[in-house]
Motif scaffolding. Sequence first.
Motif, short mmCIF file in Angstrom:
data_model
loop_
_atom_site.label_atom_id
_atom_site.label_comp_id
_atom_site.label_asym_id
_atom_site.label_seq_id
_atom_site.Cartn_x
_atom_site.Cartn_y
_atom_site.Cartn_z
N ALA A 1 17.45 2.31 19.95
CA ALA A 1 17.64 1.03 19.62
C ALA A 1 18.66 0.88 18.49
CB ALA A 1 16.40 0.18 18.96
N HIS A 2 18.60 1.90 17.57
CA HIS A 2 19.71 1.93 16.43
C HIS A 2 20.02 3.58 15.95
CE1 HIS A 2 21.59 0.29 12.95
NE2 HIS A 2 21.12 1.28 12.11
N VAL A 3 21.13 3.45 15.72
CA VAL A 3 21.59 5.06 15.19
C VAL A 3 22.18 4.58 13.91
CG1 VAL A 3 23.24 6.65 15.72
CG2 VAL A 3 22.22 5.83 17.74
N ALA A 4 21.55 5.29 12.94
CA ALA A 4 22.08 5.41 11.41
C ALA A 4 23.05 6.63 11.57
CB ALA A 4 21.18 5.38 10.48
N LEU B 1 16.88 5.86 16.18
CA LEU B 1 15.52 5.28 16.02
C LEU B 1 15.29 4.13 17.04
CD1 LEU B 1 17.39 5.02 13.00
CD2 LEU B 1 15.25 4.58 12.39
N ASP B 2 13.94 3.93 17.45
CA ASP B 2 13.45 2.79 18.21
C ASP B 2 13.48 1.48 17.30
OD1 ASP B 2 11.14 2.67 16.99
OD2 ASP B 2 9.99 3.50 18.53
N GLU B 3 13.20 0.43 18.23
CA GLU B 3 13.12 -0.77 17.83
C GLU B 3 12.43 -1.07 16.38
OE1 GLU B 3 12.34 -0.11 20.61
OE2 GLU B 3 10.57 -0.85 21.17
N ASN B 4 11.29 -0.21 16.35
CA ASN B 4 10.28 -0.21 15.44
C ASN B 4 10.52 0.67 14.38
OD1 ASN B 4 8.49 -2.23 16.48
ND2 ASN B 4 7.94 -0.32 17.92
N VAL C 1 17.50 8.48 5.92
CA VAL C 1 16.37 7.57 6.25
C VAL C 1 16.51 6.26 5.42
CG1 VAL C 1 13.86 7.34 5.45
CG2 VAL C 1 14.71 9.42 6.55
N ASP C 2 17.10 6.20 4.11
CA ASP C 2 17.45 5.08 3.35
C ASP C 2 18.47 4.28 4.23
OD1 ASP C 2 15.53 5.82 1.48
OD2 ASP C 2 17.07 5.33 -0.10
N VAL C 3 19.35 5.00 4.69
CA VAL C 3 20.57 4.35 5.16
C VAL C 3 19.98 3.55 6.60
CG1 VAL C 3 22.75 4.46 6.73
CG2 VAL C 3 22.28 6.00 4.62
N ALA C 4 19.28 4.13 7.27
CA ALA C 4 18.57 3.69 8.64
C ALA C 4 17.78 2.44 7.99
CB ALA C 4 17.63 4.51 9.21
N ALA C 5 16.87 2.64 6.98
CA ALA C 5 15.94 1.43 6.67
C ALA C 5 16.81 0.33 6.07
CB ALA C 5 15.22 1.92 5.47
N SER C 6 17.73 0.59 5.56
CA SER C 6 18.75 -0.65 5.11
C SER C 6 19.33 -1.29 6.11
CB SER C 6 19.66 0.03 4.00
OG SER C 6 20.73 -0.74 3.96
N GLU C 7 19.95 -0.50 7.32
CA GLU C 7 20.70 -1.21 8.15
C GLU C 7 19.47 -1.74 9.23
OE1 GLU C 7 24.00 2.12 8.63
OE2 GLU C 7 22.81 2.03 10.05
#
Lengths: 265, 795
Positions: free
Chosen positions: B185-188, B308-311, B387-393
């Motif tokens: 669902a998302h790629v950081a 990452l998935d949508e969650n 992990v921080d980049v993904a969380a932020s995005e």
Amino acid sequence: MKPFAYHQPEQIPDAAKLLTSIEDSKLVAGGMTLIPTLKQRLASPVALVDLSKLGSLKGITDDGPSITVGAMTQHAVVAASKLVQTKIPALAALASMIGDPAVRSRGTIGGSVANNDPAADYPAGVLGLGATIVTSTREIAADKFFLGLFETALEAGEIITAIRFPVPLKAGYAKFKAPASRYALVGVFVAKFADGVRVAVTGAGPGVFRVPPMEAVLSENFDPSAIAAIRIDTDGLTSDIHAEADYRAHLVTVMAKRAVDAALS
Amino acid sequence: MGNVIGIGAAPKRKEDQRFLTGRGNYVSDIKRPGMTAGVFVRSPHGHAVLRGIDKSAALASPGVIAVLTGDDVKADGLGSLPCGWGISDAKGVPMKEPPFPMLAQGKVRFVGDMVAFVIAETPEQANAGAELLKVDYEVLPSVVGVLEAVRPDAPQLFDDVPNNICCDWELGDKAAVETAFRKAAHVAKLSLVNNRLIGNPMEPRAAIAEYEPGTDRFTLWTTSQFPHVVRFLMGALVLNIPQHKLRVVAPDVGGGFGVKQFHYGEEAVITWAAKRVKRPVKWVASRSEGYVSDRHGRDHVTEAELALDENGKFLAFRVNTLANMGGYLSTFGPNIPTNLYGPLLGGVYTTPAIYCNVKVVFTNTVPVDAYRGAGRPEATFVLERIVDVAASEMGIDRVEIRRRNMIPKEAYPYQTPVLVQYDSGDPMGCLDGALVAADVKNFGVRKAASASKGKFRGLGYSTYVEACGLAPSRFAGRLGARGGLYESATVRVHPTGQVTVMIGTHNHGQGHETTFAQIVSDKLGVAFENVDIVFGDTDRVQFGMGTYGSRSLVVGGAALSKATDKVIAKGKKIASHLLEAAEVDIQFESGKFSVAGTDRMKTFEEIAGAAYVPHNYPLEVLEPGLEEQAYYDPVNFTYPGGCHIAEVEVDPETGTVTLVNYTAVDDVGTVINPMIVEGQLHGGIVQGVGQALFENAVYDEGSGQLLSGSLMDYCMPRADHLPMMKVATHSTLCTHTPMGVKGCGEVGTIGSPAAVINAVVDALSHLGVTHVDMPATPNRIWRLLQNASLPVAAE
């Protein structure tokens, strides 16, 4: 370290004579720059003329409108001097920011000023206060003394004996330390006198320099906000792995404001 | 009569008595009769053909005894400096392994590469002679950065290493990762640099070698973390000296951090030279010399992607890294950015698919090898940053995204998709503990207070795991290790009951003389002061692999524990005889052997006495004496980890980052001496903070000159850079080490860089900043703010 002859004269004329009579001889005051240079074999003087036995070069005297600091006075002594702390607290503060405790205990004001390292602190204080460099032969105004990278107006055989600082109405020094060496990446000394303000910058370029636009504005309005918009030209400023010229130029303004703040506090 | 001081106590360190009173015995303190002084002539060029060396002027200089060059090495038929690890690419093709001559032959490949050794009566004369050596160089262009080195038109260091690539290494299931990325669902994405570091141990490297013609034996005193390994590598593979004719002594050593865990060419040259000049030869490096010859650390350029998935659940992680090896392969060089990096990319998370490609690249720089943490800080930094980049995005709280992906305590042992199986751990427990200790709930108040002063405050997390206790030999062998990684200990009980331990690890600041004595005191019931630890001498210690990779307590301590158990077992046999009871009825507790259920007993001292004066002793079935030895080869790595929380304040006017709070809650397993563990954590954290905020080894592209070649330009962290740290442990016990220990030497260095940089990014995130490369110097932060053309207050 390569071998060298070592002299400890007790009179200034003897020291001057040794310096002129022995080719490739060097003065050593605190030795904080010279000794590492010798250890790295980057300099190999034939003889060292040590000034430490010249008692007349030590000490700080109150001349009323000025104070005189003997050339062999260590930074720690200037920093701790009640006289300096009372009459020119910014100069005591500057001395307390040089190097580390070991350097401050051995390094001297005369050695620092004669060496004129482009990132040393004292040149900013000497130029900022418009001090007079007293030598074995004459007196030299600060504005005529510092000639650029490690260059000064001193002639062969001429020895600094003291620095005479006029007492300002207000003064402040702000230093942005280079992270590793703790020399000034940029240091700004600001001094307000009855006839105007002087601003001297060390660390930013190949030698200490004044900033006339800031001096003019501060002479009218001695407040940090007055100079906040003044940007100095990056031409001729130093760029190295720690800071490019534009960052140094920016820091000149920031440190000048902080120096004015310190002078006002 | 002293007291038992056992496991969990915090006595002051035994070794500090001599260190703090100036009575340490370092290599440079040692003087041998007839000793000469040696100086290395090093290349001033990053890359050059060595056209010739004219020794005549140097040899004619007063006091000069000999000048040795690569041609002399070749004429004597000596070997190349060996690499201890042989890695292979995905197709099984072995890495390119060009020779590393102990004195340069044909070419020099970095500033500091050794071209000659000048021996004279005094150091001054050797220096003067060295300055007169005429070396004819044909200077070639240098390449120092990995991105530049792999370009087709880059200068080539070795004729048979195309594009300067030593090995194109990979790990993980590439196809599974690609499939997962397609479903994400998302790629950081994150590009980052892991900055090159220089270890700077307090004591520079030094060595003395001596040859005794009467016994045909060599002795080398060297600043080493592993004297037995030096004896093996140098004796067997470089100088062809039989092991029994070579003694290697590493006496007190003033800090290592990995820098001293390699076999250096200097050691081989000096040992070889001592026999040639028939006198002892001593060399002590200057600090400047250390900068261009001590092996450097880190130096990666990395592209990472997290699916990452949508969650916000991690589906897959893909990492492509270029790792700088420098000019030659050092002892562990190719192992560090591969085997000690890829397997750590799982972190404390349940990421099901991971793929890692590492191109190991030669450049005209000092060889790169292990530096405290070695591979694992690099892996942790990539993972904890992205992990921080993904969380932020994705707009998920940084703590929450970690919780959603953490391996729960109940899921251990946990098999990762990248080789390693974690035996134990509780990352959530460490996180919860750290959140409380760092007072995260009141961070907003502190941030507002900073804002009122015009400062930006940020908070950064690093929840991490590492693999240490190097290493299970069989597993390491499959990965390319060319040696074993076990440890050995001998427990010698003297007739009067005191104990001397001979152990193969090396104490160079870690407090082993105290920690190991506590283990013996605890287990044998012997007074703490009656236990001495001997290390660092191949003539006194049976064997050992030395100290690195947080292995001393984990592997060496295990060997010691086993040897102590053997002493107890033998003691029971003796007691059974003396007390006329069955061996199974003998109990050993608190230094006393007793018959169960009775008050009949013998003290440990009595049993020791009986073993050495065997008048009443079962000589028919039991040897006299009380000395036992054990070797221990671990069944798995250990996996310490934890949660670090850094809090920084940024001055936007100058770009200065100030570390204002630091909290670490670590799982290091059983703690033997909490004071020593706290000290190790403090030191480790400071080295990680150094990487994050201050330290950077900078080379000039083209000339290959090291621009940060002294303490004036290379910024080491200092006391006034740091706040008082909050350090605590939240331990789960290792399931496979005898005492449940996991090791603590490197955790601080591994966890901290990501915590600090995550805090810096957090402080600047409201301005659109998403990443800051290390070190986060004032210049770099100010430029970042300028480039973002942000409204930085001038007032």
